[in-house]
Structures are given as structure tokens and as C-alpha cells.
Enzyme design. Sequence first.
Site, PDB file in Angstrom:
ATOM      1  N   ASP A 157      -2.617 -10.288  -2.673  1.00 13.62           N
ATOM      2  CA  ASP A 157      -3.202  -9.873  -1.394  1.00 13.62           C
ATOM      3  C   ASP A 157      -4.689  -9.555  -1.592  1.00 13.62           C
ATOM      4  OD1 ASP A 157      -2.085  -8.490   1.438  1.00 13.62           O
ATOM      5  OD2 ASP A 157      -3.899  -7.505   0.653  1.00 13.62           O
TER       6      ASP A 157
ATOM      7  N   HIS B 148      -6.268  -7.042  -0.618  1.00 14.02           N
ATOM      8  CA  HIS B 148      -6.453  -5.609  -0.872  1.00 14.02           C
ATOM      9  C   HIS B 148      -5.675  -5.163  -2.121  1.00 14.02           C
ATOM     10  CE1 HIS B 148      -6.873  -6.291   3.541  1.00 14.02           C
ATOM     11  NE2 HIS B 148      -7.961  -5.561   3.356  1.00 14.02           N
TER      12      HIS B 148
ATOM     13  N   HIS C 247       0.818  -1.228   0.000  1.00 11.21           N
ATOM     14  CA  HIS C 247       0.000   0.000   0.000  1.00 11.21           C
ATOM     15  C   HIS C 247       0.847   1.271   0.000  1.00 11.21           C
ATOM     16  CE1 HIS C 247      -3.746  -2.145   0.424  1.00 11.21           C
ATOM     17  NE2 HIS C 247      -3.375  -2.715   1.565  1.00 11.21           N
TER      18      HIS C 247
ATOM     19  N   ASP D 289      -4.438 -12.824   3.185  1.00 13.21           N
ATOM     20  CA  ASP D 289      -5.728 -12.374   3.730  1.00 13.21           C
ATOM     21  C   ASP D 289      -6.896 -12.712   2.810  1.00 13.21           C
ATOM     22  OD1 ASP D 289      -4.652 -10.496   1.981  1.00 13.21           O
ATOM     23  OD2 ASP D 289      -4.702  -8.834   3.414  1.00 13.21           O
TER      24      ASP D 289
HETATM   25  N1  Q9C Z   1     -10.453  -2.750  10.972  1.00 12.81           N
HETATM   26  C1  Q9C Z   1      -2.572  -5.163   4.101  1.00 12.81           C
HETATM   27  O1  Q9C Z   1      -3.183  -6.208   3.999  1.00 12.81           O
HETATM   28  N2  Q9C Z   1      -8.097  -1.325   7.156  1.00 12.81           N
HETATM   29  N3  Q9C Z   1      -3.164  -4.043   4.563  1.00 12.81           N
HETATM   30  C2  Q9C Z   1      -8.808  -2.415   7.674  1.00 12.81           C
HETATM   31  C3  Q9C Z   1     -10.060  -3.169   9.657  1.00 12.81           C
HETATM   32  C4  Q9C Z   1      -6.806  -1.481   6.591  1.00 12.81           C
HETATM   33  C5  Q9C Z   1      -4.560  -4.031   4.922  1.00 12.81           C
HETATM   34  C6  Q9C Z   1      -9.797  -2.016   8.714  1.00 12.81           C
HETATM   35  C7  Q9C Z   1      -6.460  -2.748   5.863  1.00 12.81           C
HETATM   36  C8  Q9C Z   1      -5.037  -2.712   5.374  1.00 12.81           C
HETATM   37  C9  Q9C Z   1      -1.111  -5.107   3.811  1.00 12.81           C
HETATM   38 ZN    ZN Z   2      -4.253  -7.061   2.505  1.00 21.13          ZN
END
Ligand code: Q9C
Ligand code: ZN
Length: 353
Positions: free
Chosen positions: A205, A207, A169, A294
Site C-alpha cells: 500500500d 501508506h 493501519h 493507491d
Molecule cells: N484527505 C489506507 O490507504 N488521510 N488508508 C488522507 C486525505 C488518511 C489511507 C487524507 C489516509 C489513510 C488504507
Molecule cells: Zn493506503
Amino acid sequence: MKTFHNPLHALHQGREEMFRGRMVPCHEVPARLDYVLAELQRRSQGVLFTPEVDDAALDAAIARVHAERYTRFLAGAWDEWVAMDPANAQRDALPSVWPLPNRHGFRNDVLPANFAARLGLFSFDSGSPLMAGTWAAARMGAACAVAATRSVLAGDRAAFALTRPPGHHAGPDFFGGYCFLNNAAIAAQALRDAGMTRVAVLDVDYHHGNGTQTIFYERADVLTVSIHGDPSTEYPFFLGHADERGDGAGVGFNLNLPLPRGTGFKDWCAALERALDAVEAFDAQALVVPMGLDTFEGDPISGFTLGSGDYDTVGRMLAAAGLPTVFTFEGGYAVAEVGTNAVNLLEGFCRSA
Ligand code: Q9C
Ligand code: ZN
């Protein structure tokens, strides 16, 4: 496969992240990496190394991807945070004000003297706490990416940069999504700089890999492909749509494959086939895989339903691309299962490679 793991990762250990109006415990915890390392050892998967990269070479590799004013900010951020108020030494730094671009008219060319303002200038969310050891941990993570790249350049079929905080990110001059330095982009650029003429990044990933996309968006020499939850409903929300194909010389060299929340392995696999077709059509000489776990059905913050056994198939499919491959460790927040899932993927790759 050789694994280069980050001996300083636990220096980065956020307490809480902002989520919907309250502070919640961080999902991105040191135990994630510890589980992967333990599983690699338990299954005797490859050999473990810590990275040996000299300071000058490391700083040069980071500077190929990140703006100087951003890395200078990160390197001094903790000291400035504590200088604002000595009581800050007991708290993580989190941004709370941002200069929205475009029509809002806020300026990002004037570097504010105020540290809280600069914290916002160089970030895009309030979920990525920064603390005393963040810079040291992230910098050693970049060293893992460089070391893994060098091992592949020296003839190894694949190598794994096992580090946290994750990276995909993070953009040229911003952190967010738990990421500070973009390890996958640093690896891809290092492969380019060593003479690989075309490098593909295939981000698996959950995301969207917004940082990596942004870093290479106007370039034809690095193909960026990402399979991820549809940004209409999923983080990072503001990038990752299918119509983002690249800009300028980079038109046609970014491919986003967003999938709806709830997608299972069959449909996810079809997207991976499309991604691999794009990598093949690009005639890549090397591959970088930002490896987030994830997509797992048990992940607490994500929405796909891959099972542990599916990661073996993913590894085999990635190996079928037949390319020198650098893996970087990204997301995966089902902490107790992340080691099994990561090593299933790497073992599947090695069995087919
Ligand atoms: N409470 C990576 O997987 N927001 N980043 C999630 C959950 C951020 C994920 C909110 C997610 C970032 C590297
Ligand atoms: Zn992620």
C-alpha cells in the site's frame, strides 16, 4: 485464485472525514470494492465466495491480534454514540480528543466512562468515521481474511480477502487510516496458529502499514516489510522510517522501505526486489500481502506514479517468491481504476504462480 468477498461491506459507508480543518467527502467508499468485484467477474479471474466462518472461530482469530477491551468497544460503539444524544443517529462518530502518550503524561490505563473520550483512546486520527454498520462490516472482513487463510492452508497457492473497511493501519487497540480490524495481521497470525513457523507480511500500500508493524514489532516469527511514501511527508507520519528494525526478540524482523513522494515504477520495483530478498532471507513459509492500489498515478490522495500495466509485473514478482500467499484489499482511491489495477496484479500473480 479464490476470492472471499465481504457481503456486508456497504454497511460501512462514511459520509465525511476531517481534513485540514474541514469535513471532506470520504475517499474510502463502497464503490471501491464493487469495482474490484465487477472486474474479477468481467475477466473471469477465479471463483467468488462469501466467507463461512463460525462465530467462535472468528472471535478467537480476531482476539489473537486485537485487545479485548478494543473489540468490546468497537462492538458497542454505535449504541453508545446514539445513547450520548439521540440526534447522533444521523451522524457518523469521529474522535476529536486523544490521550497523547509519552512525555505528555496522559493516562491510557483508565478507561473513561465518557464515550467521546474512549473514541479518542482507541484511535489515532479523525479521518475514520464509525457508523451503525462499521463493526458488522469489519468483523465480516476479518472472516474473509480467515477464510482466505484456510483456503491457502488447505493447499491453494493463493487467495484474496476482498473486503472493506481496509485493515493495515489498525493496531492491537486502535483504529485509524480508515481501518478498524487488521485483516492482514489476522491472516498472518492464523497462518502461524495453523503451524506455519515463519510468516512474512509484505505491505505494498502507498501508506506505511503502521498497525501491522506495531502488532508484530517484538516478534521474530512474523517478518513485517512495508514499501511506502516517506512518513516525513506522507500519512501516517509518525511511523514507517527506515531505522525501525524491531524491538526485543523482534530486532531485525521489521523492514521499512520509505520512498519519496513522486517515486515511479522503476525505483518502486527496486524496493520490491529488496523486500523480496528480505522475505527470502527470512525463509518464510507463507506470505501475506496487504494489497493497496493507491500507488497508482491517478490516486487522489497519494504520490507514487505506477501505471495500470505495472500491476501485472508486481503480481509476477510476488509470485516469484514461490510462497502460499494471502492477499488483503487495502487502499486505492482512484475508484474507477481500482478494479483494473487489483485484477491486473492478481492475474499477473496467477500467470506466474
Ligand atoms: N484527505 C489506507 O490507504 N488521510 N488508508 C488522507 C486525505 C488518511 C489511507 C487524507 C489516509 C489513510 C488504507
Ligand atoms: Zn493506503
